[in-house]
Write a protein that holds these residues in place. Structure first.
Motif, mmCIF file in Angstrom:
data_model
loop_
_atom_site.group_PDB
_atom_site.id
_atom_site.type_symbol
_atom_site.label_atom_id
_atom_site.label_comp_id
_atom_site.label_asym_id
_atom_site.label_seq_id
_atom_site.Cartn_x
_atom_site.Cartn_y
_atom_site.Cartn_z
ATOM 1 N N SER A 132 -4.732 -7.073 7.034
ATOM 2 C CA SER A 132 -3.822 -6.520 6.037
ATOM 3 C C SER A 132 -2.617 -5.883 6.726
ATOM 4 C CB SER A 132 -4.573 -5.478 5.211
ATOM 5 O OG SER A 132 -3.692 -4.639 4.534
ATOM 6 N N ARG A 178 -6.231 6.056 -6.012
ATOM 7 C CA ARG A 178 -5.652 4.913 -5.275
ATOM 8 C C ARG A 178 -5.019 5.365 -3.952
ATOM 9 N NH1 ARG A 178 -3.858 0.117 -7.794
ATOM 10 N NH2 ARG A 178 -3.796 -1.246 -6.020
ATOM 11 N N PHE A 179 -4.060 6.282 -4.029
ATOM 12 C CA PHE A 179 -3.492 6.977 -2.866
ATOM 13 C C PHE A 179 -2.651 8.133 -3.381
ATOM 14 C CE2 PHE A 179 0.604 4.318 -1.667
ATOM 15 C CZ PHE A 179 0.896 4.068 -3.004
ATOM 16 N N HIS A 226 -7.108 2.222 6.254
ATOM 17 C CA HIS A 226 -5.983 2.051 7.195
ATOM 18 C C HIS A 226 -5.846 3.156 8.248
ATOM 19 C CE1 HIS A 226 -4.956 -1.370 4.807
ATOM 20 N NE2 HIS A 226 -4.961 -0.605 3.739
ATOM 21 N N GLU A 264 -0.909 4.315 5.729
ATOM 22 C CA GLU A 264 -0.855 2.873 5.981
ATOM 23 C C GLU A 264 0.522 2.483 6.527
ATOM 24 O OE1 GLU A 264 -1.938 0.729 2.495
ATOM 25 O OE2 GLU A 264 -1.626 -1.250 3.391
ATOM 26 N N HIS A 272 -10.241 -4.998 -2.483
ATOM 27 C CA HIS A 272 -9.878 -4.847 -3.897
ATOM 28 C C HIS A 272 -10.270 -6.130 -4.619
ATOM 29 C CE1 HIS A 272 -6.887 -1.483 -3.063
ATOM 30 N NE2 HIS A 272 -7.025 -2.012 -1.847
ATOM 31 N N HIS A 303 -6.425 5.327 0.125
ATOM 32 C CA HIS A 303 -5.610 4.838 1.241
ATOM 33 C C HIS A 303 -4.971 6.022 1.957
ATOM 34 C CE1 HIS A 303 -5.853 1.413 -1.546
ATOM 35 N NE2 HIS A 303 -5.721 0.649 -0.465
ATOM 36 N N TRP A 355 5.419 -4.759 -2.500
ATOM 37 C CA TRP A 355 4.317 -5.718 -2.736
ATOM 38 C C TRP A 355 3.456 -5.230 -3.908
ATOM 39 C CZ3 TRP A 355 -0.934 -4.505 -1.739
ATOM 40 C CH2 TRP A 355 -1.819 -5.582 -1.736
ATOM 41 N N LEU A 356 3.189 -3.921 -3.924
ATOM 42 C CA LEU A 356 2.391 -3.363 -5.030
ATOM 43 C C LEU A 356 3.094 -3.598 -6.362
ATOM 44 C CD1 LEU A 356 1.162 0.115 -3.666
ATOM 45 C CD2 LEU A 356 -0.282 -1.826 -4.270
ATOM 46 N N ALA A 379 -4.125 -7.548 0.247
ATOM 47 C CA ALA A 379 -3.153 -7.458 1.335
ATOM 48 C C ALA A 379 -3.695 -8.181 2.556
ATOM 49 C CB ALA A 379 -2.848 -6.003 1.659
ATOM 50 N N ASP A 402 -9.485 -5.723 3.127
ATOM 51 C CA ASP A 402 -8.359 -5.313 2.279
ATOM 52 C C ASP A 402 -7.704 -6.472 1.537
ATOM 53 O OD1 ASP A 402 -6.713 -3.493 0.998
ATOM 54 O OD2 ASP A 402 -5.190 -3.543 2.565
ATOM 55 N N LEU A 444 1.144 -7.217 5.893
ATOM 56 C CA LEU A 444 2.187 -6.412 5.243
ATOM 57 C C LEU A 444 3.177 -5.811 6.240
ATOM 58 C CD1 LEU A 444 0.226 -4.413 2.480
ATOM 59 C CD2 LEU A 444 1.679 -6.409 2.160
ATOM 60 N N LEU A 470 4.384 -2.908 1.839
ATOM 61 C CA LEU A 470 3.429 -2.280 0.924
ATOM 62 C C LEU A 470 3.973 -1.920 -0.462
ATOM 63 C CD1 LEU A 470 0.680 -1.000 0.269
ATOM 64 C CD2 LEU A 470 1.485 1.086 1.363
ATOM 65 N N GLN A 477 -7.628 -8.042 -6.812
ATOM 66 C CA GLN A 477 -6.472 -8.651 -6.142
ATOM 67 C C GLN A 477 -6.766 -10.059 -5.627
ATOM 68 O OE1 GLN A 477 -4.930 -5.823 -3.239
ATOM 69 N NE2 GLN A 477 -4.857 -4.182 -4.773
HETATM 70 N N1 GUN Z 1 -1.954 1.525 -1.071
HETATM 71 C C1 GUN Z 1 -2.073 1.824 -2.386
HETATM 72 N N2 GUN Z 1 -2.611 0.805 -3.060
HETATM 73 C C2 GUN Z 1 -2.837 -0.159 -2.182
HETATM 74 C C3 GUN Z 1 -3.385 -1.473 -2.292
HETATM 75 O O1 GUN Z 1 -3.765 -1.953 -3.356
HETATM 76 N N3 GUN Z 1 -3.463 -2.187 -1.126
HETATM 77 C C4 GUN Z 1 -3.057 -1.683 0.062
HETATM 78 N N4 GUN Z 1 -3.172 -2.422 1.152
HETATM 79 N N5 GUN Z 1 -2.533 -0.468 0.172
HETATM 80 C C5 GUN Z 1 -2.422 0.288 -0.923
#
Ligand code: GUN
Ligand code: ZN
Length: 443
Positions: free
Chosen positions: A306, A214-215, A281, A245, A89, A242, A106-107, A337, A334, A310, A103, A92
């Motif tokens: 990562s 994103r996820f 992941h 993870e 990313h 993602h 942290w986001l 992270a 990553d 995390l 995770l 980041q």
């Molecule tokens: N899952 C959703 N967004 C992210 C991200 O920015 N980094 C990581 N490691 N996992 C995510």
């Protein structure tokens, strides 16, 4: 935009790193890995028009070439393909090494506030420039890069990459729920903005577009469906997201998508599980998921730094690569992270994570995952990722003795595999003597 100037023909001299075969071909402990590396100790690589034109022993080839060709002498160093980072990313960069969270917290605590800044094109351009400087200084020449939800962040990234003529895969993040308002699009605006960016950047020079939800938790089913439509509309696009993870994330996805049989099925239902799909992941993949990924020929980006940072879990690399039904795997930093852009540092942690599961990741195997194997996983074989005539001359020159400790260690090396192992354990950006992008020195 001024097109990149073509590099003049140039000779590189050094020890050339190639593969005879896939070092995972016959399973983890077969000896195939030991035999996989094909080193030309005093090699010559001729670059013409940004591609590798000839390759072979220096003593044989040099007399056949014009005496006045410019030559970069990297004797004592290993010349190999540039590293490929399958998951990173760029926005980041300034949030790397943020303390104390797993995770999801942290986001919200660190990442979303930083990503909000990328609505400003000048801010995005500055970070894109610094990111690519750093990436190239670690020997990485291709990466699959997440931008932010702002089209400006994508524009800034591709413009900077095009200026440098790097082969990058990138895309606008799609998020239409469960994120701050300032970072949300809608299913329709996400589709429309992606469509414009695809038309502008996919296949422009060396740039490649990745549709980037994103996820699953931050996209509605409608947004995922439109992501699948984007992929169907334009051949050759990438998809990155993602997957599995952390276990908390998995439980959330099951609550958000009760009609789907599992996390991977959420993406499959939208048509996102396919070749050129890169899933970050996959730490908590089931046996069934691995079969699904194998059949779909999608790729997993293994991001051990990562996952350790995390506390997400330990990816089972050898289960994924089971020769009976191998899943395509590449390595990812990553960042943010992950706490380093250096793929050598990622290889270091990949070794330890495999070891913790009772497997020995051979240096030829980790180097494969970072170069030729990654190009296969991303369907870029024959384009980048190996030293062979016709391949784009994205190269990384490694000095195994760059630091006092690694110099002591390689003075006792017993084989090329041993030199490479020492590099993967002790190496970082200090061991990158030079990076070439399409035949031009870039770091
Ligand atoms: N899952 C959703 N967004 C992210 C991200 O920015 N980094 C990581 N490691 N996992 C995510
Ligand atoms: Zn990520």
């Amino acid at each position: 935009m001024t097109p990149p100037t073509r590099a003049l023909p140039r000779i590189l001299r050094g020890s050339l790193l190639r593969f005879r075969h896939d070092p995972f071909a016959h399973g983890p402990f077969s000896g195939a890995a030991e035999e996989a590396l094909d080193i030309e100790p005093d090699g010559l690589l001729l670059i013409e028009n940004g591609k590798i034109a000839q390759i072979g022993p220096y003593g044989v080839l040099r007399p056949t070439l014009p005496p006045d060709l410019p030559e970069d002498d990297h004797s004592g160093c290993l010349i190999g393909p540039g590293f490929i980072d399958a998951h990173v990313h760029y926005p980041q960069l300034r949030a790397v090494a943020s303390y104390g969270e797993q995770l999801l917290t942290w986001l919200t605590r660190y990442i979303f506030p930083e990503e909000t800044r990328f609505s400003d094109p000048a801010y995005a351009a500055e970070v894109a420039r610094i990111f690519l400087d750093q990436l190239l200084s670690t020997g990485t020449t291709t990466a699959a890069v997440y931008c932010t939800v702002h089209p400006e962040s994508v524009e800034a990234f591709f413009a900077e990459s095009a200026r440098r003529n790097t082969r990058m895969i990138a895309g606008k993040v799609l998020m239409d729920r469960n994120a701050p308002d300032a970072l949300c699009d809608t299913a329709q605006t996400g589709y429309d903005q992606s469509r414009l960016l695809i038309d502008r950047w996919h296949g422009t020079g060396r740039q490649l577009y990745a549709v980037t939800p994103r996820f699953a938790p931050t996209s509605t089913p409608e947004q995922l469906r439109l992501a699948g439509i984007l992929l169907d509309e334009t051949p050759g696009l990438y998809m990155q997201t993602h997957l599995l993870e952390t276990q908390t994330e998995e439980a959330w996805v099951r609550r958000l998508f009760p009609d789907r049989s599992g996390y991977l099925d959420v993406y499959a239902h939208a048509g996102l599980v396919r070749p050129r799909a890169i899933f970050g992941h996959g730490v908590h993949l089931s046996g069934h998921d691995r079969h699904h990924c194998h059949d779909a020929r999608c790729a997993i980006a293994h991001c051990p730094r990562s996952n350790l940072f995390l506390g997400s879990g330990n990816f089972d690399l050898f289960a994924a690569l089971d020769p009976g039904r191998p899943v395509r795997v590449a390595l990812g930093s990553d960042v943010g992270a992950g706490d380093s852009l250096s793929i050598l540092r990622v290889m270091n942690e990949a070794y330890k994570v495999a070891h913790a599961r009772g497997n020995r990741l051979h240096p030829a195997q980790s180097y494969w995952l970072a170069t030729t194997g990654a190009a296969c996983a991303l369907e870029l074989s024959g384009v980048i990722g190996e030293l062979a005539p016709g391949i784009e001359a994205d190269l990384c020159v490694l000095d195994p003795a760059a630091t006092p400790l690694s110099a002591e260690r390689v003075s006792r090396a017993e084989s090329w595999n041993d030199v490479l192992f020492a590099l993967t354990m002790l190496g970082d950006d200090r061991h990158v003597r030079a990076t070439y992008v399409a035949g031009t020195r870039a770091a």
